[in-house]
Design an enzyme around this catalytic site. Sequence first.
Site, PDB file in Angstrom:
ATOM      1  N   GLY A  40       0.839  -1.204   0.000  1.00 58.67           N
ATOM      2  CA  GLY A  40       0.000   0.000   0.000  1.00 58.67           C
ATOM      3  C   GLY A  40       0.863   1.239   0.000  1.00 58.67           C
ATOM      4  O   GLY A  40       2.013   1.208  -0.436  1.00 58.67           O
ATOM      5  N   SER A  41       0.310   2.330   0.514  1.00 54.68           N
ATOM      6  CA  SER A  41       1.013   3.617   0.471  1.00 54.68           C
ATOM      7  C   SER A  41       2.176   3.640   1.460  1.00 54.68           C
ATOM      8  O   SER A  41       2.218   2.863   2.422  1.00 54.68           O
ATOM      9  CB  SER A  41       0.041   4.740   0.828  1.00 54.68           C
ATOM     10  OG  SER A  41      -0.341   4.610   2.180  1.00 54.68           O
ATOM     11  N   GLY A  82       2.512   2.067   5.227  1.00 50.84           N
ATOM     12  CA  GLY A  82       3.639   1.196   5.560  1.00 50.84           C
ATOM     13  C   GLY A  82       4.412   1.678   6.769  1.00 50.84           C
ATOM     14  O   GLY A  82       4.899   0.891   7.576  1.00 50.84           O
ATOM     15  N   GLU A  88       5.791  -3.514   0.825  1.00 53.10           N
ATOM     16  CA  GLU A  88       5.868  -3.197  -0.602  1.00 53.10           C
ATOM     17  C   GLU A  88       5.017  -1.956  -0.785  1.00 53.10           C
ATOM     18  O   GLU A  88       3.807  -2.028  -0.900  1.00 53.10           O
ATOM     19  CB  GLU A  88       5.344  -4.399  -1.402  1.00 53.10           C
ATOM     20  CG  GLU A  88       5.900  -4.468  -2.799  1.00 53.10           C
ATOM     21  CD  GLU A  88       5.020  -3.750  -3.767  1.00 53.10           C
ATOM     22  OE1 GLU A  88       5.317  -2.564  -4.037  1.00 53.10           O
ATOM     23  OE2 GLU A  88       4.049  -4.336  -4.242  1.00 53.10           O
ATOM     24  N   CYS A  99       1.872   0.310  -8.561  1.00 49.56           N
ATOM     25  CA  CYS A  99       3.002   0.873  -7.813  1.00 49.56           C
ATOM     26  C   CYS A  99       4.201   1.011  -8.744  1.00 49.56           C
ATOM     27  O   CYS A  99       5.110   1.786  -8.481  1.00 49.56           O
ATOM     28  CB  CYS A  99       3.322   0.031  -6.596  1.00 49.56           C
ATOM     29  SG  CYS A  99       3.608  -1.674  -6.979  1.00 49.56           S
TER      30      CYS A  99
HETATM   31  C1  UN1 Z   1       1.595  -3.372  -7.746  1.00 51.02           C
HETATM   32  O1  UN1 Z   1       1.284  -2.425  -8.463  1.00 51.02           O
HETATM   33  O2  UN1 Z   1       1.342  -3.329  -6.507  1.00 51.02           O
HETATM   34  O3  UN1 Z   1       5.346  -5.244 -12.074  1.00 51.02           O
HETATM   35  C2  UN1 Z   1       2.217  -4.621  -8.241  1.00 51.02           C
HETATM   36  C3  UN1 Z   1       4.132  -5.040 -12.135  1.00 51.02           C
HETATM   37  C4  UN1 Z   1       3.207  -6.114 -11.631  1.00 51.02           C
HETATM   38  C5  UN1 Z   1       2.978  -5.979 -10.167  1.00 51.02           C
HETATM   39  C6  UN1 Z   1       2.540  -4.623  -9.707  1.00 51.02           C
HETATM   40  N1  UN1 Z   1       3.777  -7.402 -11.924  1.00 51.02           N
HETATM   41  O4  UN1 Z   1       3.677  -4.030 -12.618  1.00 51.02           O
END
Ligand code: UN1
Length: 506
Positions: free
Chosen positions: A240-241, A245, A262, A296
């Site tokens: 998450g953000s 985290g 993450e 992300c």
């Molecule tokens: C995410 O956005 O939390 O590499 C994960 C990627 C994907 C996973 C993204 N396999 O864009």
Amino acid sequence: MLRGVLEELGVAGHERISAIEPREVASDDRRHTTISPTTARPLATVQLDDRASLDREVAAAVEAFRAWREVPAPVRGQAVRAVGDALRRHKEALGALISLEVGKIRPEGLGEVQETIDIADFAVGLSRQLYGMTMPSERPRHRIIEQWHPLGPVGVITAFNFPNAVWGWNAMLAAVCGDSVVWKPSLMAPLTALATNEICRRTLTDLGHPDIFRLVIGADAVVGDSLVGDSRLPLISATGSCQMGRLVGQRVAARLGRCLLELGGNNAIIVEPDADLDLAIPAIVFGAIGTAGQRCTTTRRLLVHESIADSVVERLARAYASASIGDPMAQGTLVGPLINQRSVDAFLAAIAAAQSQGGTIIVGGKRAPGDGFFVQPTIVAAPRSNELPIAGEETFAPILYVFTYRDLDAAIALNNGVAQGLSSALFSGSVGASERFLGPAGSDCGLAYVNLGTSGAEIGGAFGGEKDTGGGRESGSDAWKHYMRRQTSTISHAAQIMHAQGIRFG
Ligand code: UN1
């Protein structure tokens, strides 16, 4: 549509779903109604957990763990193979549910389920490769080995944007490692979580295995907080953000638990003068507007050499103009909606901030037509000074900030000059540039790509990033070690006690 998909997934009548496509929003302490990002209409009402039901789920996870840890790892792997097969059978419907619930376009919804299938396959092989080392002992007739044992029930917190695969990364590894899982999905994606969890747990229990996949649905302040503070969960894996985290990390550290974080990214693509633009342009477009900018790993900053900046931006603007925005279920749509009104507001606020900081809108910048939460993919050129503070923030929307630079080291400094450190990319035909970018003084991110965009990692590598991204690594490589406890075991068959370090005692 939604009912049919839920029926196909076997959860339309699930006790936790109290209404499908209701007329009214009913949200209080016990229920939560989700909103379709595509139509802005109520999608479903689900029952919420409270602290007492969370407590029961964690207790059940502890119970399941006690039995599961004694099942041989390759047998656990066979069970995960069945889970992967069940996901294969349900791929179409699960992918559709993801599109309906969080607004991903069809190919991306399906791609996400494929990512979970891939990690299941990886975990099956891994179940026979949970290797420890042996070390030579300094004492005769002594042996030292390193063993990896199951860790315990794992708390998994996931975000709305990967409502299936991020749990998959954690759960498939946890399962072969002998752990149970307590999953707290985003309140914006409870249906995908419910269906995914049901399919996987039923597959295991039908085979006579313990019920290791547990699910709790609830508000962060109620269920999330208690989950994170629960010392029965030796590991909390949270996506998450950065703000979330930081709270989770501190809370888990206070009880000396283990954390796998993450968090946010602020990913850049560097385009060198010798880059092949036929590769770079589509990669930038996918990275910046794919998943409507809500990964992300989304490309948020473009660092382009000043000698080619105008032509790169012009080609991008042309590509943006042909990207169709609309119903994520419709064929040909490239950009679906943002998840909710708050995201639209954050998008508009970021655009306004960029303008007030001297940024120039090249394309987009506005809400897009439709009942749902649609916005225009946007390109903003930074002022000549390259000072654009808003670009330091991760706004979960399709906004690409363009900066120019003169030499590669300056581009690398820009790449590294943000708080987050998840993904990064370089387009260049030069081995030297590539080695510089990938070297110790190069990109400071957990993921670095050459002649590829910033998103779309394969599951085989470790996934995660440095600095404010949280330092965790999930998915492939040796990320499985997070889910196990290491035991250094020393065995003697000597006739007398011998102390290490040559100590003679008595
Ligand atoms: C995410 O956005 O939390 O590499 C994960 C990627 C994907 C996973 C993204 N396999 O864009």
